[in-house]
Design a protein around this motif. Structure first.
Motif, mmCIF file in Angstrom:
data_model
loop_
_atom_site.group_PDB
_atom_site.id
_atom_site.type_symbol
_atom_site.label_atom_id
_atom_site.label_comp_id
_atom_site.label_asym_id
_atom_site.label_seq_id
_atom_site.Cartn_x
_atom_site.Cartn_y
_atom_site.Cartn_z
ATOM 1 N N ARG A 163 0.796 -1.070 -0.188
ATOM 2 C CA ARG A 163 -0.006 -0.484 0.330
ATOM 3 C C ARG A 163 0.575 1.207 -0.096
ATOM 4 N NH1 ARG A 163 -4.468 1.772 4.193
ATOM 5 N NH2 ARG A 163 -5.480 3.465 3.484
ATOM 6 N N PHE A 164 1.728 1.125 0.660
ATOM 7 C CA PHE A 164 2.700 2.367 0.796
ATOM 8 C C PHE A 164 4.388 2.082 0.712
ATOM 9 C CE2 PHE A 164 -0.957 3.597 3.818
ATOM 10 C CZ PHE A 164 -1.342 4.651 3.199
ATOM 11 N N PRO A 165 4.774 1.720 -0.315
ATOM 12 C CA PRO A 165 6.049 1.231 -0.953
ATOM 13 C C PRO A 165 6.997 2.245 -0.166
ATOM 14 C CG PRO A 165 4.570 1.335 -3.146
ATOM 15 C CD PRO A 165 3.364 2.298 -1.800
ATOM 16 N N ASN A 166 8.459 1.923 0.247
ATOM 17 C CA ASN A 166 9.197 2.621 0.459
ATOM 18 C C ASN A 166 8.898 3.465 1.710
ATOM 19 O OD1 ASN A 166 11.916 3.597 0.806
ATOM 20 N ND2 ASN A 166 11.528 5.082 -1.060
ATOM 21 N N TYR A 167 8.150 2.842 2.456
ATOM 22 C CA TYR A 167 7.676 3.782 3.676
ATOM 23 C C TYR A 167 7.074 4.887 3.569
ATOM 24 C CZ TYR A 167 12.062 0.819 4.706
ATOM 25 O OH TYR A 167 12.936 -0.325 5.090
ATOM 26 N N GLY A 168 6.592 4.925 2.914
ATOM 27 C CA GLY A 168 5.222 5.838 2.212
ATOM 28 C C GLY A 168 6.240 6.793 1.622
ATOM 29 N N ARG A 169 7.149 7.368 1.590
ATOM 30 C CA ARG A 169 8.351 8.043 1.520
ATOM 31 C C ARG A 169 7.478 9.478 -0.139
ATOM 32 N NH1 ARG A 169 11.472 11.566 -1.201
ATOM 33 N NH2 ARG A 169 12.701 11.674 -1.151
ATOM 34 N N GLY A 170 6.615 8.716 -1.075
ATOM 35 C CA GLY A 170 6.357 9.064 -1.960
ATOM 36 C C GLY A 170 4.296 9.726 -2.145
ATOM 37 N N GLN A 171 4.139 9.238 -0.570
ATOM 38 C CA GLN A 171 2.825 9.336 -0.295
ATOM 39 C C GLN A 171 2.781 10.006 1.009
ATOM 40 O OE1 GLN A 171 3.131 5.409 -0.693
ATOM 41 N NE2 GLN A 171 1.248 5.374 -1.760
ATOM 42 N N GLY A 172 3.231 11.300 1.599
ATOM 43 C CA GLY A 172 2.964 11.775 2.511
ATOM 44 C C GLY A 172 3.210 11.122 4.220
ATOM 45 N N LEU A 173 3.749 9.621 4.230
ATOM 46 C CA LEU A 173 3.804 9.620 5.407
ATOM 47 C C LEU A 173 5.353 9.579 6.290
ATOM 48 C CD1 LEU A 173 2.401 5.796 5.911
ATOM 49 C CD2 LEU A 173 1.378 8.227 6.834
ATOM 50 N N SER A 174 5.389 9.965 7.522
ATOM 51 C CA SER A 174 7.370 9.009 7.717
ATOM 52 C C SER A 174 7.569 8.146 8.367
ATOM 53 C CB SER A 174 7.257 10.295 9.275
ATOM 54 O OG SER A 174 6.804 9.493 10.174
ATOM 55 N N SER A 175 8.128 7.632 7.852
ATOM 56 C CA SER A 175 8.613 6.399 8.286
ATOM 57 C C SER A 175 8.642 5.637 9.774
ATOM 58 C CB SER A 175 10.243 5.935 7.760
ATOM 59 O OG SER A 175 11.572 7.024 8.600
ATOM 60 N N GLN A 176 8.570 6.739 10.780
ATOM 61 C CA GLN A 176 8.338 6.353 12.015
ATOM 62 C C GLN A 176 6.731 5.941 12.047
ATOM 63 O OE1 GLN A 176 9.317 8.987 14.866
ATOM 64 N NE2 GLN A 176 8.517 7.948 16.931
ATOM 65 N N GLN A 177 5.994 6.985 11.729
ATOM 66 C CA GLN A 177 4.627 6.461 10.907
ATOM 67 C C GLN A 177 4.002 5.044 10.421
ATOM 68 O OE1 GLN A 177 1.867 8.484 13.180
ATOM 69 N NE2 GLN A 177 0.801 6.429 12.220
ATOM 70 N N TRP A 178 5.558 5.014 9.567
ATOM 71 C CA TRP A 178 4.450 3.744 8.793
ATOM 72 C C TRP A 178 5.083 2.536 9.616
ATOM 73 C CZ3 TRP A 178 6.835 -0.481 7.053
ATOM 74 C CH2 TRP A 178 7.007 -1.052 5.901
ATOM 75 N N TRP A 179 5.995 2.921 10.270
ATOM 76 C CA TRP A 179 6.757 0.945 11.176
ATOM 77 C C TRP A 179 5.239 1.518 12.553
ATOM 78 C CZ3 TRP A 179 9.037 -2.690 10.084
ATOM 79 C CH2 TRP A 179 9.720 -2.598 9.135
ATOM 80 N N VAL A 180 5.663 2.234 12.499
ATOM 81 C CA VAL A 180 4.170 2.440 14.404
ATOM 82 C C VAL A 180 2.572 1.860 13.534
ATOM 83 C CG1 VAL A 180 1.979 3.885 15.342
ATOM 84 C CG2 VAL A 180 4.808 4.417 15.177
ATOM 85 N N ASP A 181 2.306 1.826 12.443
ATOM 86 C CA ASP A 181 0.946 1.648 12.239
ATOM 87 C C ASP A 181 1.721 -0.234 11.752
ATOM 88 O OD1 ASP A 181 0.084 3.601 11.913
ATOM 89 O OD2 ASP A 181 0.231 4.258 9.578
ATOM 90 N N VAL A 182 2.697 -0.157 11.328
ATOM 91 C CA VAL A 182 2.930 -1.777 11.495
ATOM 92 C C VAL A 182 2.798 -2.616 12.544
ATOM 93 C CG1 VAL A 182 5.035 -4.030 10.807
ATOM 94 C CG2 VAL A 182 4.260 -1.943 8.951
ATOM 95 N N VAL A 183 3.239 -2.127 13.528
ATOM 96 C CA VAL A 183 3.222 -3.014 14.624
ATOM 97 C C VAL A 183 1.518 -3.236 15.091
ATOM 98 C CG1 VAL A 183 4.550 -2.945 16.927
ATOM 99 C CG2 VAL A 183 5.997 -2.009 15.441
ATOM 100 N N LYS A 184 1.384 -1.788 14.924
ATOM 101 C CA LYS A 184 -0.471 -1.950 16.271
ATOM 102 C C LYS A 184 -0.873 -3.076 14.773
ATOM 103 C CE LYS A 184 -0.736 3.447 17.021
ATOM 104 N NZ LYS A 184 -1.803 4.550 17.006
ATOM 105 N N GLN A 185 -0.643 -2.704 13.699
ATOM 106 C CA GLN A 185 -1.564 -3.860 12.556
ATOM 107 C C GLN A 185 -1.349 -5.837 13.886
ATOM 108 O OE1 GLN A 185 -4.437 -3.657 11.925
ATOM 109 N NE2 GLN A 185 -4.359 -5.107 9.972
ATOM 110 N N THR A 186 0.125 -5.521 13.860
ATOM 111 C CA THR A 186 0.454 -7.136 14.181
ATOM 112 C C THR A 186 0.090 -7.563 14.996
ATOM 113 O OG1 THR A 186 2.926 -6.602 12.819
ATOM 114 C CG2 THR A 186 2.913 -8.085 15.100
ATOM 115 N N PHE A 187 -0.132 -6.193 15.885
ATOM 116 C CA PHE A 187 -0.452 -6.879 17.232
ATOM 117 C C PHE A 187 -2.341 -6.743 17.691
ATOM 118 C CE2 PHE A 187 3.175 -5.320 18.953
ATOM 119 C CZ PHE A 187 3.589 -6.328 20.485
#
Length: 237
Positions: free
Chosen positions: A56-80
Motif C-alpha cells: 500500500r505504501f512502498p518505501n516507507y510511504g516516502r512518496g505518499q506523505g508518510l514518515s517512516s516512523q508512522q509507517w512502522w508504528v502502523d505496522v506494529v499496531k496492525q501486527t498486534f
C-alpha cells in the motif's frame, strides 16, 4: 585483478542481522504490558502486516506523505491487532517502544567477519558506502553497532526516494563515490536487489551466499561469497 575504487554494501543480512526473530521481540514487549502472546503467531502476523503496508505504501510511504516512523508504528499496531490486541493506548505505547528498540544494537548484531572485512577493505584503500532499503534510523544503527566509521556515505531508500533494485539509488552512490560503474562493486545477499541490480548499472557484484543457501544459476562462482572474509581474495584474483 579487478580495478576497483569503490565498494558499496547492503546492510541487513549482509553486515547486520536481527539478534532474534521479530516475533520474539514483539512478544517480549507484549509481556512488559502484561500480555502473553506466542512469538510464532506474532511473527506470522508481522509478515502479513508488513507485506500489506509495503504494497500500500512502498518505501516507507516516502512518496505518499508518510514518515517512516508512522509507517512502522502502523505496522506494529496492525501486527498486534491481528493477534487480538484492541487497547489503542497499549498498541500505541508498544509500537513506539519497538520503533526505538530497533534503532539500536539492542536488536541488531554484526555478522561474523563483517567488522574485520570492512577494516581490511579500508586498509586496502577502497572508498566505501552503504546502499540499503532501510529507513532513516540506519545511520544510528550502524553507529550503535560500531560500523558507521567505515563508510563515506550511507544511502537509504527512504532518503533517496528510490528502493533497490531501482537503478537510481546505485547511480546516486556512484555519483557520491565519484567513480564510473566499472570501478565499483556492490556486496549484498539478495540476488535481485543487490547482485542483479548493481550489474544492471555496470557495477561489479558479489553475492553473499552461506553454505546451504540456494544457488542462482546466473551467478558465476567467482562472484559468490561463502563468507565476507572471501571478498578481498576474489577482488584480487
Amino acid at each position: 585483478m579487478l580495478r576497483l575504487r569503490l565498494l558499496t554494501w547492503d546492510v541487513k543480512d549482509t553486515l547486520l542481522r536481527l539478534r532474534q526473530p521479530v516475533g520474539e521481540s514483539y512478544a517480549a514487549e507484549a509481556r512488559a504490558h502484561g500480555l502473553w502472546m506466542q512469538p510464532a503467531a506474532l511473527g506470522q502476523a508481522f509478515r502479513e502486516a508488513y507485506g500489506a503496508q509495503s504494497r500500500r505504501f512502498p518505501n516507507y510511504g516516502r512518496g505518499q506523505g508518510l514518515s517512516s516512523q508512522q509507517w512502522w508504528v502502523d505496522v506494529v499496531k496492525q501486527t498486534f491487532r491481528l493477534s487480538g490486541v484492541r487497547d489503542d493506548g497499549v498498541l500505541t505505547l508498544m509500537a513506539e517502544n519497538l520503533y526505538y528498540d530497533f534503532c539500536s544494537a539492542h536488536n541488531w548484531e554484526v555478522l561474523p567477519g563483517a567488522g574485520e572485512t570492512l577494516s581490511r577493505c579500508c586498509q586496502h584503500g577502497f572508498r566505501m558506502g552503504v546502499v540499503s532499503n532501510f529507513d532513516n534510523r540506519l545511520e544510528n544503527v550502524l553507529s550503535q553497532c560500531n560500523l558507521r566509521h567505515h563508510f563515506e556515505f550511507v544511502l537509504t531508500s527512504e532518503d533517496v526516494g528510490f528502493a533497490k533494485p531501482d537503478r537510481r539509488i546505485f547511480e546516486k552512490a556512484l555519483h557520491l563515490g565519484g567513480v564510473p560503474p566499472e570501478q565499483a562493486a556492490h556486496v549484498g545477499d539478495n540476488y535481485t536487489q543487490d547482485y542483479r541490480a548493481a550489474r544492471a548499472v555496470g557495477m561489479h557484484g558479489f553475492l553473499l551466499r552461506a553454505a546451504g543457501q540456494g544457488k542462482e544459476p546466473e551467478v558465476p562462482p567467482e562472484h559468490v561469497l561463502p563468507t565476507l572474509g572471501h571478498l578481498l581474495a576474489l577482488i584480487e584474483k
